[in-house]
Scaffold this motif. Structure first.
Motif, PDB file in Angstrom:
ATOM      1  N   GLY A   1       0.820  -1.204   0.000  1.00  0.00           N
ATOM      2  CA  GLY A   1       0.000   0.000   0.000  1.00  0.00           C
ATOM      3  C   GLY A   1       0.851   1.250   0.000  1.00  0.00           C
ATOM      4  N   ASN A   2       0.230   2.369   0.314  1.00  0.00           N
ATOM      5  CA  ASN A   2       0.915   3.650   0.274  1.00  0.00           C
ATOM      6  C   ASN A   2       1.230   4.149   1.678  1.00  0.00           C
ATOM      7  OD1 ASN A   2       0.695   3.596  -2.489  1.00  0.00           O
ATOM      8  ND2 ASN A   2      -1.172   4.826  -2.530  1.00  0.00           N
ATOM      9  N   ARG A   3       2.333   4.866   1.794  1.00  0.00           N
ATOM     10  CA  ARG A   3       2.736   5.455   3.065  1.00  0.00           C
ATOM     11  C   ARG A   3       1.832   6.648   3.355  1.00  0.00           C
ATOM     12  NH1 ARG A   3       8.923   6.024   3.304  1.00  0.00           N
ATOM     13  NH2 ARG A   3       8.581   7.451   1.589  1.00  0.00           N
ATOM     14  N   PRO A   4       1.367   6.798   4.582  1.00  0.00           N
ATOM     15  CA  PRO A   4       0.428   7.883   4.879  1.00  0.00           C
ATOM     16  C   PRO A   4       1.002   9.279   4.664  1.00  0.00           C
ATOM     17  CG  PRO A   4       0.460   6.281   6.659  1.00  0.00           C
ATOM     18  CD  PRO A   4       1.545   5.899   5.716  1.00  0.00           C
ATOM     19  N   GLY A   5       2.255   9.508   4.956  1.00  0.00           N
ATOM     20  CA  GLY A   5       2.810  10.854   4.900  1.00  0.00           C
ATOM     21  C   GLY A   5       2.907  11.419   3.501  1.00  0.00           C
ATOM     22  N   ASP A   6       3.481  10.657   2.577  1.00  0.00           N
ATOM     23  CA  ASP A   6       3.714  11.183   1.231  1.00  0.00           C
ATOM     24  C   ASP A   6       3.149  10.299   0.130  1.00  0.00           C
ATOM     25  OD1 ASP A   6       5.404   9.071   1.542  1.00  0.00           O
ATOM     26  OD2 ASP A   6       7.206  10.102   0.871  1.00  0.00           O
ATOM     27  N   ALA A   7       2.369   9.304   0.498  1.00  0.00           N
ATOM     28  CA  ALA A   7       1.719   8.394  -0.451  1.00  0.00           C
ATOM     29  C   ALA A   7       2.720   7.639  -1.314  1.00  0.00           C
ATOM     30  CB  ALA A   7       0.719   9.132  -1.331  1.00  0.00           C
ATOM     31  N   ALA A   8       3.932   7.413  -0.780  1.00  0.00           N
ATOM     32  CA  ALA A   8       4.905   6.597  -1.508  1.00  0.00           C
ATOM     33  C   ALA A   8       4.465   5.150  -1.465  1.00  0.00           C
ATOM     34  CB  ALA A   8       6.288   6.737  -0.872  1.00  0.00           C
ATOM     35  N   GLU A   9       4.655   4.451  -2.569  1.00  0.00           N
ATOM     36  CA  GLU A   9       4.247   3.052  -2.656  1.00  0.00           C
ATOM     37  C   GLU A   9       5.208   2.197  -1.833  1.00  0.00           C
ATOM     38  OE1 GLU A   9       2.630   0.114  -6.204  1.00  0.00           O
ATOM     39  OE2 GLU A   9       4.057   1.708  -6.673  1.00  0.00           O
ATOM     40  N   MET A  10       4.691   1.499  -0.835  1.00  0.00           N
ATOM     41  CA  MET A  10       5.518   0.735   0.094  1.00  0.00           C
ATOM     42  C   MET A  10       5.484  -0.746  -0.248  1.00  0.00           C
ATOM     43  SD  MET A  10       6.796   2.958   2.083  1.00  0.00           S
ATOM     44  CE  MET A  10       7.406   2.036   3.477  1.00  0.00           C
ATOM     45  N   ALA A  11       6.547  -1.438   0.160  1.00  0.00           N
ATOM     46  CA  ALA A  11       6.642  -2.868  -0.095  1.00  0.00           C
ATOM     47  C   ALA A  11       7.350  -3.539   1.067  1.00  0.00           C
ATOM     48  CB  ALA A  11       7.403  -3.126  -1.384  1.00  0.00           C
ATOM     49  N   MET A  12       7.059  -4.820   1.226  1.00  0.00           N
ATOM     50  CA  MET A  12       7.775  -5.639   2.184  1.00  0.00           C
ATOM     51  C   MET A  12       8.695  -6.542   1.378  1.00  0.00           C
ATOM     52  SD  MET A  12       6.320  -8.521   4.796  1.00  0.00           S
ATOM     53  CE  MET A  12       5.683  -9.497   3.445  1.00  0.00           C
ATOM     54  N   ILE A  13       9.975  -6.544   1.692  1.00  0.00           N
ATOM     55  CA  ILE A  13      10.911  -7.459   1.044  1.00  0.00           C
ATOM     56  C   ILE A  13      11.385  -8.426   2.109  1.00  0.00           C
ATOM     57  CG2 ILE A  13      12.823  -5.818   1.310  1.00  0.00           C
ATOM     58  CD1 ILE A  13      14.010  -7.053  -1.265  1.00  0.00           C
ATOM     59  N   GLU A  14      11.362  -9.715   1.786  1.00  0.00           N
ATOM     60  CA  GLU A  14      11.719 -10.732   2.767  1.00  0.00           C
ATOM     61  C   GLU A  14      12.518 -11.829   2.110  1.00  0.00           C
ATOM     62  OE1 GLU A  14       8.117 -12.391   4.301  1.00  0.00           O
ATOM     63  OE2 GLU A  14       7.525 -13.226   2.385  1.00  0.00           O
ATOM     64  N   LEU A  15      13.242 -12.567   2.933  1.00  0.00           N
ATOM     65  CA  LEU A  15      13.934 -13.752   2.452  1.00  0.00           C
ATOM     66  C   LEU A  15      12.903 -14.868   2.339  1.00  0.00           C
ATOM     67  CD1 LEU A  15      17.195 -13.578   4.573  1.00  0.00           C
ATOM     68  CD2 LEU A  15      16.879 -12.926   2.191  1.00  0.00           C
ATOM     69  N   VAL A  16      12.879 -15.542   1.210  1.00  0.00           N
ATOM     70  CA  VAL A  16      11.809 -16.476   0.888  1.00  0.00           C
ATOM     71  C   VAL A  16      11.724 -17.635   1.878  1.00  0.00           C
ATOM     72  CG1 VAL A  16      11.037 -18.132  -0.851  1.00  0.00           C
ATOM     73  CG2 VAL A  16      11.815 -15.892  -1.540  1.00  0.00           C
ATOM     74  N   ASP A  17      12.840 -18.208   2.255  1.00  0.00           N
ATOM     75  CA  ASP A  17      12.819 -19.404   3.096  1.00  0.00           C
ATOM     76  C   ASP A  17      12.534 -19.110   4.561  1.00  0.00           C
ATOM     77  OD1 ASP A  17      13.290 -21.164   1.019  1.00  0.00           O
ATOM     78  OD2 ASP A  17      15.442 -20.828   1.098  1.00  0.00           O
ATOM     79  N   TYR A  18      12.347 -17.851   4.920  1.00  0.00           N
ATOM     80  CA  TYR A  18      12.102 -17.508   6.313  1.00  0.00           C
ATOM     81  C   TYR A  18      10.665 -17.119   6.591  1.00  0.00           C
ATOM     82  CZ  TYR A  18      16.978 -17.799   7.520  1.00  0.00           C
ATOM     83  OH  TYR A  18      18.230 -18.271   7.766  1.00  0.00           O
ATOM     84  N   ASN A  19       9.761 -17.289   5.642  1.00  0.00           N
ATOM     85  CA  ASN A  19       8.355 -16.991   5.876  1.00  0.00           C
ATOM     86  C   ASN A  19       7.703 -18.239   6.452  1.00  0.00           C
ATOM     87  OD1 ASN A  19       5.658 -16.314   5.835  1.00  0.00           O
ATOM     88  ND2 ASN A  19       5.843 -15.140   3.939  1.00  0.00           N
ATOM     89  N   ASP A  20       7.435 -18.227   7.760  1.00  0.00           N
ATOM     90  CA  ASP A  20       6.912 -19.410   8.440  1.00  0.00           C
ATOM     91  C   ASP A  20       5.506 -19.760   7.978  1.00  0.00           C
ATOM     92  OD1 ASP A  20       9.245 -19.595   9.884  1.00  0.00           O
ATOM     93  OD2 ASP A  20       8.496 -18.303  11.487  1.00  0.00           O
ATOM     94  N   ASN A  21       4.685 -18.769   7.655  1.00  0.00           N
ATOM     95  CA  ASN A  21       3.316 -19.039   7.227  1.00  0.00           C
ATOM     96  C   ASN A  21       3.290 -19.850   5.938  1.00  0.00           C
ATOM     97  OD1 ASN A  21       2.398 -17.564   9.404  1.00  0.00           O
ATOM     98  ND2 ASN A  21       2.313 -15.657   8.233  1.00  0.00           N
ATOM     99  N   LEU A  22       4.107 -19.464   4.953  1.00  0.00           N
ATOM    100  CA  LEU A  22       4.128 -20.204   3.694  1.00  0.00           C
ATOM    101  C   LEU A  22       4.763 -21.574   3.854  1.00  0.00           C
ATOM    102  CD1 LEU A  22       5.002 -17.424   1.106  1.00  0.00           C
ATOM    103  CD2 LEU A  22       2.827 -18.533   1.494  1.00  0.00           C
TER     104      LEU A  22
END
Length: 161
Positions: free
Chosen positions: A101-122
């Motif tokens: 989604g977008n950051r509230p202050g300046d509406a910059a498009e935000m992202a989560m970057i993660e290491l693939v093998d460390y996502n416990d849910n998946l």
């Protein structure tokens, strides 16, 4: 003119950009998941994936090369000790970028970057699924058609009545 200049400068000087990417890479390796802008996440993926590939070969030379990029003994140690063990059989694609989604202050498009093998849910979802047949885009073999003698016999009995 900018012929052949394909990387995103991110509105920074070279030294500032390299320092920022190094700090983001250290944070990603130590925390396994960080939130940043989409542009920085895409630039970070290009920066950190070759380092993760280098960590598969635990030699003094590869450690020194990775340290020249990261400048953090703790991050290098964690990369070579923990992360490289988990990604040893993966041929590439060590990071995942998810737009949040977008950051509230300046509406910059935000992202989560993660290491693939460390996502416990998946990891739980993958272990819960059965290893079934591979999915394919083309149709499966047609089901066996009814025998030639069966279908006309049924029609003929209906026609006789």
């Amino acid at each position: 003119m900018r012929h052949g200049k394909k990387h995103n400068h991110l509105g920074r000087t070279t030294s500032h950009r390299v320092a920022m990417l190094s700090n983001l890479a250290i944070s990603l390796i130590t925390h396994k998941r960080i939130f940043t802008t989409v542009a920085k996440a895409k630039a970070l993926r290009v920066y950190v994936e070759p380092l993760i590939t280098k960590s598969k070969d635990d030699t003094t030379h590869s450690r020194r090369v990775v340290f020249s990029y990261l400048q953090s003994k703790d991050a290098v140690t964690e990369l070579f000790r923990d992360v490289s063990v988990k990604i040893a059989d993966r041929p590439g694609g060590y990071t995942r970028i998810i737009k949040v989604g977008n950051r509230p202050g300046d509406a910059a498009e935000m992202a989560m970057i993660e290491l693939v093998d460390y996502n416990d849910n998946l990891q739980k979802e993958k272990s819960g699924k059965k290893a079934g047949a591979k999915t394919t885009r083309r149709s499966r073999a047609k089901k066996a058609a009814p025998k030639a003698g069966d279908a006309p016999a049924a029609e003929s009995t209906d026609a006789a009545e």
